[in-house]
Design a protein around this motif. Structure first.
Motif, PDB file in Angstrom:
ATOM      1  N   ARG A  95       0.852  -1.196   0.000  1.00 26.93           N
ATOM      2  CA  ARG A  95       0.000   0.000   0.000  1.00 26.93           C
ATOM      3  C   ARG A  95       0.887   1.245   0.000  1.00 26.93           C
ATOM      4  NH1 ARG A  95      -4.261   0.172   4.520  1.00 26.93           N
ATOM      5  NH2 ARG A  95      -5.288   1.513   3.000  1.00 26.93           N
ATOM      6  N   TYR A  96       0.658   2.104  -1.006  1.00 26.89           N
ATOM      7  CA  TYR A  96       1.379   3.368  -1.120  1.00 26.89           C
ATOM      8  C   TYR A  96       0.424   4.521  -0.808  1.00 26.89           C
ATOM      9  CZ  TYR A  96       4.926   0.452  -3.278  1.00 26.89           C
ATOM     10  OH  TYR A  96       5.858  -0.524  -3.507  1.00 26.89           O
ATOM     11  N   GLU A  97       0.935   5.721  -0.891  1.00 22.63           N
ATOM     12  CA  GLU A  97       0.124   6.882  -0.500  1.00 22.63           C
ATOM     13  C   GLU A  97      -1.141   6.996  -1.336  1.00 22.63           C
ATOM     14  OE1 GLU A  97       0.663  11.704   0.238  1.00 22.63           O
ATOM     15  OE2 GLU A  97       2.347  10.472  -0.435  1.00 22.63           O
ATOM     16  N   ASP A  98      -1.029   6.746  -2.633  1.00 20.97           N
ATOM     17  CA  ASP A  98      -2.201   6.887  -3.501  1.00 20.97           C
ATOM     18  C   ASP A  98      -2.369   5.691  -4.427  1.00 20.97           C
ATOM     19  OD1 ASP A  98       0.021   7.312  -4.988  1.00 20.97           O
ATOM     20  OD2 ASP A  98      -0.616   9.206  -5.886  1.00 20.97           O
ATOM     21  N   PHE A  99      -1.813   4.551  -4.021  1.00 22.80           N
ATOM     22  CA  PHE A  99      -1.856   3.399  -4.916  1.00 22.80           C
ATOM     23  C   PHE A  99      -1.659   2.126  -4.109  1.00 22.80           C
ATOM     24  CE2 PHE A  99      -1.708   1.769  -9.188  1.00 22.80           C
ATOM     25  CZ  PHE A  99      -1.002   0.581  -9.080  1.00 22.80           C
ATOM     26  N   GLU A 100      -2.246   1.037  -4.579  1.00 27.32           N
ATOM     27  CA  GLU A 100      -2.019  -0.289  -4.011  1.00 27.32           C
ATOM     28  C   GLU A 100      -1.553  -1.218  -5.117  1.00 27.32           C
ATOM     29  OE1 GLU A 100      -5.619  -1.571  -2.161  1.00 27.32           O
ATOM     30  OE2 GLU A 100      -5.083  -0.710  -0.227  1.00 27.32           O
ATOM     31  N   SER A 101      -0.598  -2.077  -4.793  1.00 20.74           N
ATOM     32  CA  SER A 101      -0.125  -3.033  -5.792  1.00 20.74           C
ATOM     33  C   SER A 101      -1.169  -4.122  -5.999  1.00 20.74           C
ATOM     34  CB  SER A 101       1.190  -3.665  -5.330  1.00 20.74           C
ATOM     35  OG  SER A 101       0.951  -4.578  -4.265  1.00 20.74           O
ATOM     36  N   ASP A 102      -0.937  -4.937  -7.012  1.00 18.61           N
ATOM     37  CA  ASP A 102      -1.808  -6.091  -7.205  1.00 18.61           C
ATOM     38  C   ASP A 102      -1.587  -7.092  -6.072  1.00 18.61           C
ATOM     39  OD1 ASP A 102      -2.810  -5.046  -9.551  1.00 18.61           O
ATOM     40  OD2 ASP A 102      -1.267  -6.011 -10.792  1.00 18.61           O
ATOM     41  N   TRP A 103      -2.576  -7.947  -5.858  1.00 20.65           N
ATOM     42  CA  TRP A 103      -2.436  -8.998  -4.857  1.00 20.65           C
ATOM     43  C   TRP A 103      -1.409 -10.031  -5.318  1.00 20.65           C
ATOM     44  CZ3 TRP A 103      -4.125  -8.573  -0.120  1.00 20.65           C
ATOM     45  CH2 TRP A 103      -5.268  -7.823   0.170  1.00 20.65           C
ATOM     46  N   SER A 104      -0.692 -10.570  -4.372  1.00 23.84           N
ATOM     47  CA  SER A 104       0.182 -11.699  -4.681  1.00 23.84           C
ATOM     48  C   SER A 104      -0.675 -12.930  -4.959  1.00 23.84           C
ATOM     49  CB  SER A 104       1.108 -11.983  -3.497  1.00 23.84           C
ATOM     50  OG  SER A 104       0.342 -12.436  -2.384  1.00 23.84           O
ATOM     51  N   ASP A 105      -0.075 -13.922  -5.580  1.00 21.31           N
ATOM     52  CA  ASP A 105      -0.783 -15.188  -5.740  1.00 21.31           C
ATOM     53  C   ASP A 105      -1.017 -15.794  -4.359  1.00 21.31           C
ATOM     54  OD1 ASP A 105      -0.801 -15.000  -8.502  1.00 21.31           O
ATOM     55  OD2 ASP A 105       1.149 -15.995  -8.698  1.00 21.31           O
ATOM     56  N   PRO A 106      -2.225 -16.258  -4.063  1.00 24.87           N
ATOM     57  CA  PRO A 106      -2.489 -16.809  -2.726  1.00 24.87           C
ATOM     58  C   PRO A 106      -1.756 -18.130  -2.511  1.00 24.87           C
ATOM     59  CG  PRO A 106      -4.372 -17.159  -4.156  1.00 24.87           C
ATOM     60  CD  PRO A 106      -3.418 -16.297  -4.927  1.00 24.87           C
ATOM     61  N   ILE A 107      -1.422 -18.378  -1.275  1.00 32.25           N
ATOM     62  CA  ILE A 107      -0.802 -19.644  -0.875  1.00 32.25           C
ATOM     63  C   ILE A 107      -1.753 -20.355   0.076  1.00 32.25           C
ATOM     64  CG2 ILE A 107       1.046 -20.680   0.501  1.00 32.25           C
ATOM     65  CD1 ILE A 107       2.981 -18.786  -0.698  1.00 32.25           C
ATOM     66  N   GLU A 108      -1.963 -21.642  -0.158  1.00 36.25           N
ATOM     67  CA  GLU A 108      -2.818 -22.452   0.709  1.00 36.25           C
ATOM     68  C   GLU A 108      -1.947 -23.349   1.581  1.00 36.25           C
ATOM     69  OE1 GLU A 108      -5.683 -24.596  -1.527  1.00 36.25           O
ATOM     70  OE2 GLU A 108      -6.556 -22.815  -2.478  1.00 36.25           O
ATOM     71  N   ILE A 109      -2.334 -23.480   2.841  1.00 33.71           N
ATOM     72  CA  ILE A 109      -1.552 -24.292   3.778  1.00 33.71           C
ATOM     73  C   ILE A 109      -2.465 -24.773   4.897  1.00 33.71           C
ATOM     74  CG2 ILE A 109      -0.856 -22.278   5.130  1.00 33.71           C
ATOM     75  CD1 ILE A 109       1.808 -23.680   5.675  1.00 33.71           C
ATOM     76  N   ALA A 110      -2.180 -25.960   5.413  1.00 35.24           N
ATOM     77  CA  ALA A 110      -2.918 -26.502   6.556  1.00 35.24           C
ATOM     78  C   ALA A 110      -2.243 -26.049   7.848  1.00 35.24           C
ATOM     79  CB  ALA A 110      -2.970 -28.026   6.490  1.00 35.24           C
ATOM     80  N   VAL A 111      -3.030 -25.564   8.780  1.00 34.08           N
ATOM     81  CA  VAL A 111      -2.505 -25.089  10.058  1.00 34.08           C
ATOM     82  C   VAL A 111      -2.113 -26.291  10.916  1.00 34.08           C
ATOM     83  CG1 VAL A 111      -3.022 -23.757  12.133  1.00 34.08           C
ATOM     84  CG2 VAL A 111      -3.940 -23.042   9.923  1.00 34.08           C
ATOM     85  N   ALA A 112      -0.949 -26.188  11.545  1.00 34.30           N
ATOM     86  CA  ALA A 112      -0.472 -27.283  12.393  1.00 34.30           C
ATOM     87  C   ALA A 112      -1.427 -27.510  13.555  1.00 34.30           C
ATOM     88  CB  ALA A 112       0.931 -26.969  12.919  1.00 34.30           C
ATOM     89  N   SER A 113      -1.509 -28.758  13.983  1.00 35.24           N
ATOM     90  CA  SER A 113      -2.352 -29.110  15.125  1.00 35.24           C
ATOM     91  C   SER A 113      -1.512 -29.831  16.153  1.00 35.24           C
ATOM     92  CB  SER A 113      -3.529 -29.990  14.684  1.00 35.24           C
ATOM     93  OG  SER A 113      -3.058 -31.167  14.053  1.00 35.24           O
ATOM     94  N   SER A 114      -1.895 -29.706  17.410  1.00 31.05           N
ATOM     95  CA  SER A 114      -1.164 -30.372  18.487  1.00 31.05           C
ATOM     96  C   SER A 114      -1.535 -31.840  18.490  1.00 31.05           C
ATOM     97  CB  SER A 114      -1.504 -29.738  19.840  1.00 31.05           C
ATOM     98  OG  SER A 114      -2.899 -29.770  20.060  1.00 31.05           O
ATOM     99  N   SER A 115      -0.510 -32.692  18.651  1.00 27.68           N
ATOM    100  CA  SER A 115      -0.751 -34.134  18.706  1.00 27.68           C
ATOM    101  C   SER A 115      -0.974 -34.524  20.154  1.00 27.68           C
ATOM    102  CB  SER A 115       0.443 -34.901  18.134  1.00 27.68           C
ATOM    103  OG  SER A 115       1.626 -34.547  18.810  1.00 27.68           O
ATOM    104  N   VAL A 116      -2.176 -34.915  20.471  1.00 30.03           N
ATOM    105  CA  VAL A 116      -2.537 -35.303  21.833  1.00 30.03           C
ATOM    106  C   VAL A 116      -2.528 -36.815  21.921  1.00 30.03           C
ATOM    107  CG1 VAL A 116      -4.285 -35.158  23.628  1.00 30.03           C
ATOM    108  CG2 VAL A 116      -3.959 -33.250  22.050  1.00 30.03           C
ATOM    109  N   ALA A 117      -1.653 -37.332  22.752  1.00 33.90           N
ATOM    110  CA  ALA A 117      -1.571 -38.780  22.914  1.00 33.90           C
ATOM    111  C   ALA A 117      -2.800 -39.281  23.654  1.00 33.90           C
ATOM    112  CB  ALA A 117      -0.309 -39.152  23.692  1.00 33.90           C
ATOM    113  N   PRO A 118      -3.340 -40.408  23.243  1.00 35.34           N
ATOM    114  CA  PRO A 118      -4.504 -40.940  23.953  1.00 35.34           C
ATOM    115  C   PRO A 118      -4.143 -41.283  25.388  1.00 35.34           C
ATOM    116  CG  PRO A 118      -3.591 -42.576  22.441  1.00 35.34           C
ATOM    117  CD  PRO A 118      -2.887 -41.286  22.163  1.00 35.34           C
ATOM    118  N   PRO A 119      -5.039 -41.059  26.322  1.00 31.69           N
ATOM    119  CA  PRO A 119      -4.728 -41.346  27.726  1.00 31.69           C
ATOM    120  C   PRO A 119      -4.454 -42.822  27.936  1.00 31.69           C
ATOM    121  CG  PRO A 119      -7.085 -40.975  27.424  1.00 31.69           C
ATOM    122  CD  PRO A 119      -6.426 -40.613  26.130  1.00 31.69           C
ATOM    123  N   GLU A 120      -3.500 -43.074  28.812  1.00 33.27           N
ATOM    124  CA  GLU A 120      -3.179 -44.458  29.112  1.00 33.27           C
ATOM    125  C   GLU A 120      -4.339 -45.114  29.852  1.00 33.27           C
ATOM    126  OE1 GLU A 120       0.410 -44.286  31.344  1.00 33.27           O
ATOM    127  OE2 GLU A 120       1.660 -44.411  29.559  1.00 33.27           O
TER     128      GLU A 120
END
Length: 259
Positions: free
Chosen positions: A119-144
């Motif tokens: 974003r500039y004072e009187d102008f905005e650039s084009d959007w970048s190409d979007p990137i898709e990604i899966a958000v990391a999740s915590s691995s919860v070990a099953p209770p003993e």
């Protein structure tokens, strides 16, 4: 009059010829001048967008800064399959001043799309190409399992010498977790019935063997073994009775019998 008119025409032609000659003389020097530089568009699309997820619910986003530094950047994110947020939307928008941003509070294991623009004072650039990604999740070990082993230890056996009793057994045939074993002993020749001595209150291991080296030669003992699971739950007992070997006169240091 005619003569004067002819003179004026001749002078005009002569002047035109002189001007043409001057232009022709200057052209070679003009061709040697350097061409003016073209002004590149400094408001180009952001490049080098990189998105990683090394923590549960978090995206780390970086990109390459353009040659012409902008006032700020606009970063947006949304679930894959949903529309990217508008500028008026609060969630899903960020306006960092540097080419990096950490996005937190995302749904773990869900795929998101991320894009950025300058974003500039009187102008905005084009959007970048979007990137898709899966958000990391915590691995919860099953209770003993905290279920008590339901059956007694299996196949309790004893091997004896004159001063040791070696016990071996197999784990109970149940789904309960075994964290250790309780091992008891009773001297059949001296202790009252059901009066057992604790040899190991909890072995703290799932190992299925134990050696008792505190026995006396030629004595009878009863052993009991019970499985534990670390939560005050116990299996049934397994029982076995043994007799240690008597010590010979030779091994005891006594007199050797005469032939």
């Amino acid at each position: 009059m005619l003569k004067n008119k002819q003179i004026r025409i001749a002078l005009a032609v002569l002047g035109a010829c002189l001007i043409l000659a001057a232009v022709i003389a200057v052209l070679p020097s003009l061709s040697s001048l350097p061409a003016p530089e073209l002004q590149e568009d400094s408001h180009q699309t952001i490049s080098g967008l990189r998105v990683n997820s090394s923590q549960p619910g978090v995206l780390e986003v970086t990109w390459d800064a353009p040659a012409d530094p902008p006032l700020e950047y606009r970063l947006t994110w949304a679930r894959v399959g949903e529309n990217s947020p508008a500028r008026s939307d609060g969630p899903g928008n960020a306006y960092p001043a540097i080419p990096s941003q950490q996005i937190t509070g995302l749904d773990q294991g869900v795929r998101y799309k991320v894009r950025v623009r300058a974003r500039y004072e009187d102008f905005e650039s084009d959007w970048s190409d979007p990137i898709e990604i899966a958000v990391a999740s915590s691995s919860v070990a099953p209770p003993e399992s905290t279920d008590a082993p339901t059956g007694p230890p299996q196949n309790l056996k004893a091997a004896v010498t004159h001063n040791t009793v070696s016990l071996t057994w197999e784990a109970p045939q149940s789904n309960g977790r075994v964290s250790g074993y309780l091992i008891l002993r009773r001297d059949l020749d001296a202790a009252p019935e059901n009066r057992f001595q604790i040899l190991e209150e909890d072995t703290g291991s799932s190992a299925t063997s134990f050696v008792d080296s505190t026995v006396l030669p030629g004595s009878r003992y009863a052993y009991r073994v019970r499985a534990l699971n670390g939560s005050d739950s116990e299996s049934e007992f397994a029982d076995v009775e043994v007799s240690t070997l008597a010590m010979s006169a030779a091994s005891s240091g006594g007199p050797t019998p005469k032939p």
